[in-house]
Write an enzyme that holds these catalytic residues in place. Structure first.
Site, PDB file in Angstrom:
ATOM      1  N   TRP A  65       0.722  -1.130  -0.173  1.00 29.09           N
ATOM      2  CA  TRP A  65       0.012  -0.051   0.158  1.00 29.09           C
ATOM      3  C   TRP A  65       0.692   1.373  -0.037  1.00 29.09           C
ATOM      4  O   TRP A  65       0.252   2.288   0.301  1.00 29.09           O
ATOM      5  CB  TRP A  65      -0.891   0.006   1.265  1.00 29.09           C
ATOM      6  CG  TRP A  65      -1.701  -1.301   1.195  1.00 29.09           C
ATOM      7  CD1 TRP A  65      -1.515  -2.291   1.965  1.00 29.09           C
ATOM      8  CD2 TRP A  65      -2.756  -1.753   0.258  1.00 29.09           C
ATOM      9  NE1 TRP A  65      -2.422  -3.461   1.808  1.00 29.09           N
ATOM     10  CE2 TRP A  65      -3.291  -2.995   0.502  1.00 29.09           C
ATOM     11  CE3 TRP A  65      -3.497  -0.985  -0.827  1.00 29.09           C
ATOM     12  CZ2 TRP A  65      -4.204  -3.648   0.000  1.00 29.09           C
ATOM     13  CZ3 TRP A  65      -4.397  -1.791  -1.487  1.00 29.09           C
ATOM     14  CH2 TRP A  65      -4.800  -3.081  -1.082  1.00 29.09           C
ATOM     15  N   ASP A  92      -3.017 -11.128  -3.787  1.00 29.60           N
ATOM     16  CA  ASP A  92      -2.971 -11.225  -2.320  1.00 29.60           C
ATOM     17  C   ASP A  92      -3.332  -9.994  -1.496  1.00 29.60           C
ATOM     18  O   ASP A  92      -2.159  -9.261  -1.925  1.00 29.60           O
ATOM     19  CB  ASP A  92      -1.471 -11.859  -2.135  1.00 29.60           C
ATOM     20  CG  ASP A  92      -1.437 -12.465  -0.498  1.00 29.60           C
ATOM     21  OD1 ASP A  92      -2.277 -12.040   0.470  1.00 29.60           O
ATOM     22  OD2 ASP A  92      -0.343 -13.360  -0.248  1.00 29.60           O
ATOM     23  N   LEU A  93      -4.384 -10.144  -1.108  1.00 28.49           N
ATOM     24  CA  LEU A  93      -4.953  -8.791  -0.453  1.00 28.49           C
ATOM     25  C   LEU A  93      -4.830  -9.016   1.126  1.00 28.49           C
ATOM     26  O   LEU A  93      -5.558  -9.680   1.773  1.00 28.49           O
ATOM     27  CB  LEU A  93      -6.113  -8.441  -0.837  1.00 28.49           C
ATOM     28  CG  LEU A  93      -6.123  -8.238  -2.277  1.00 28.49           C
ATOM     29  CD1 LEU A  93      -7.670  -7.834  -2.943  1.00 28.49           C
ATOM     30  CD2 LEU A  93      -5.463  -6.871  -2.692  1.00 28.49           C
ATOM     31  N   GLU A  94      -4.070  -8.252   1.769  1.00 26.00           N
ATOM     32  CA  GLU A  94      -3.885  -8.310   3.260  1.00 26.00           C
ATOM     33  C   GLU A  94      -3.392  -6.997   3.721  1.00 26.00           C
ATOM     34  O   GLU A  94      -2.773  -6.084   3.056  1.00 26.00           O
ATOM     35  CB  GLU A  94      -2.914  -9.501   3.637  1.00 26.00           C
ATOM     36  CG  GLU A  94      -2.906 -10.774   3.167  1.00 26.00           C
ATOM     37  CD  GLU A  94      -1.786 -11.691   3.545  1.00 26.00           C
ATOM     38  OE1 GLU A  94      -1.511 -11.902   4.740  1.00 26.00           O
ATOM     39  OE2 GLU A  94      -1.251 -12.455   2.629  1.00 26.00           O
ATOM     40  N   TRP A  95      -3.369  -6.843   5.193  1.00 26.51           N
ATOM     41  CA  TRP A  95      -2.849  -5.516   5.545  1.00 26.51           C
ATOM     42  C   TRP A  95      -1.338  -5.941   5.815  1.00 26.51           C
ATOM     43  O   TRP A  95      -1.131  -7.162   6.434  1.00 26.51           O
ATOM     44  CB  TRP A  95      -3.386  -5.237   6.960  1.00 26.51           C
ATOM     45  CG  TRP A  95      -4.803  -4.422   6.759  1.00 26.51           C
ATOM     46  CD1 TRP A  95      -5.838  -4.637   7.319  1.00 26.51           C
ATOM     47  CD2 TRP A  95      -5.231  -3.447   5.894  1.00 26.51           C
ATOM     48  NE1 TRP A  95      -7.160  -4.175   7.025  1.00 26.51           N
ATOM     49  CE2 TRP A  95      -6.601  -3.202   6.019  1.00 26.51           C
ATOM     50  CE3 TRP A  95      -4.500  -2.618   4.866  1.00 26.51           C
ATOM     51  CZ2 TRP A  95      -7.301  -2.347   5.314  1.00 26.51           C
ATOM     52  CZ3 TRP A  95      -5.384  -1.546   4.176  1.00 26.51           C
ATOM     53  CH2 TRP A  95      -6.721  -1.466   4.792  1.00 26.51           C
TER      54      TRP A  95
END
Length: 225
Positions: A65, A92-95
């Protein structure tokens, strides 16, 4: 759930894909890129070894991000081959809790970046990307949003429908402490939702068989030539 798979990165080092395939592993997703400038050091060898072994294989990009989606898309395109025989790519979507990047965009900004990345990955590979996510990111950003993409959900303590508000899933990551012949140490284990016939349809079209009728009129999910 007979269609078992793994996902790997540099931590698994040199993998014996023929041994894993003989042990019942049908597919592997491997880390390719992260952000705008990182490529997994084992990606190219994993890609070639999996391909040579005949195991269904796909690449994933770990979204960060702190850089533009367009920069990350260009990096993915630069490093991931256009391979019609490969599985759809994965976003791949993560914090990024363990990253030096501490930026946490708001929901609208995150969704805009995600859609830019998904579009670029689809154009590069010719296949509708898969969305991988965990419970926290899904709750904060993805819950309630429509995507035509197949979902790959992480849930190690319960079945996905108990943690993701009944979000339909195609792949489920059910443990990070799996043991598989041909791999040193622990590895993430996954399952595909359906049976052998469903799996073959997925391989043929790149889409979840349950979504094909709705997506084919958009020009997606056409059988591989």
């Amino acid at each position: 759930m007979p269609i078992q798979g793994i996902d790997v990165a540099r931590y698994q080092e040199n993998i014996d894909f023929p041994a894993a395939r003989a042990a019942g592993i049908h597919f592997v997703f491997m880390k390719a890129t992260e952000g705008r400038d990182y490529v997994d050091p084992y990606f190219r060898s994993n890609w070639e070894r999996a391909r040579t072994s005949g195991m269904a294989h796909g690449a994933y990009h770990f979204m960060t991000w702190c850089s533009l989606a367009s920069e990350q898309a260009a990096w993915f395109i630069q490093n991931v081959p256009q391979d019609p025989s490969a599985l759809p790519p994965v976003l791949d979507l993560e914090w990024n809790n363990h990253s030096s990047c501490k930026t946490k965009p708001n929901r609208a900004d995150a969704l805009e970046k995600i859609r830019v990345m998904l579009d670029a990955m689809e154009r590069h590979t010719g296949k509708l990307p898969i969305i991988y996510t965990d419970m926290n990111f899904h709750r904060d950003v993805l819950d309630g949003e429509y995507f035509p993409n197949a979902f790959w959900l992480r849930s190690t303590a319960a079945e996905p429908h108990e943690r993701y508000n009944n979000r339909p899933w195609t792949f489920w990551q059910y443990t990070q402490t799996g043991v598989v012949r041909g791999i040193k140490g622990e590895v993430d284990r996954n399952v595909f939702y359906g049976n052998q016939e469903d799996w073959l349809r997925f391989l043929w079209t790149g889409c979840d068989p349950r979504a094909i009728a709705a997506l084919q009129p958009t020009g997606r999910c056409l059988p591989a030539k």
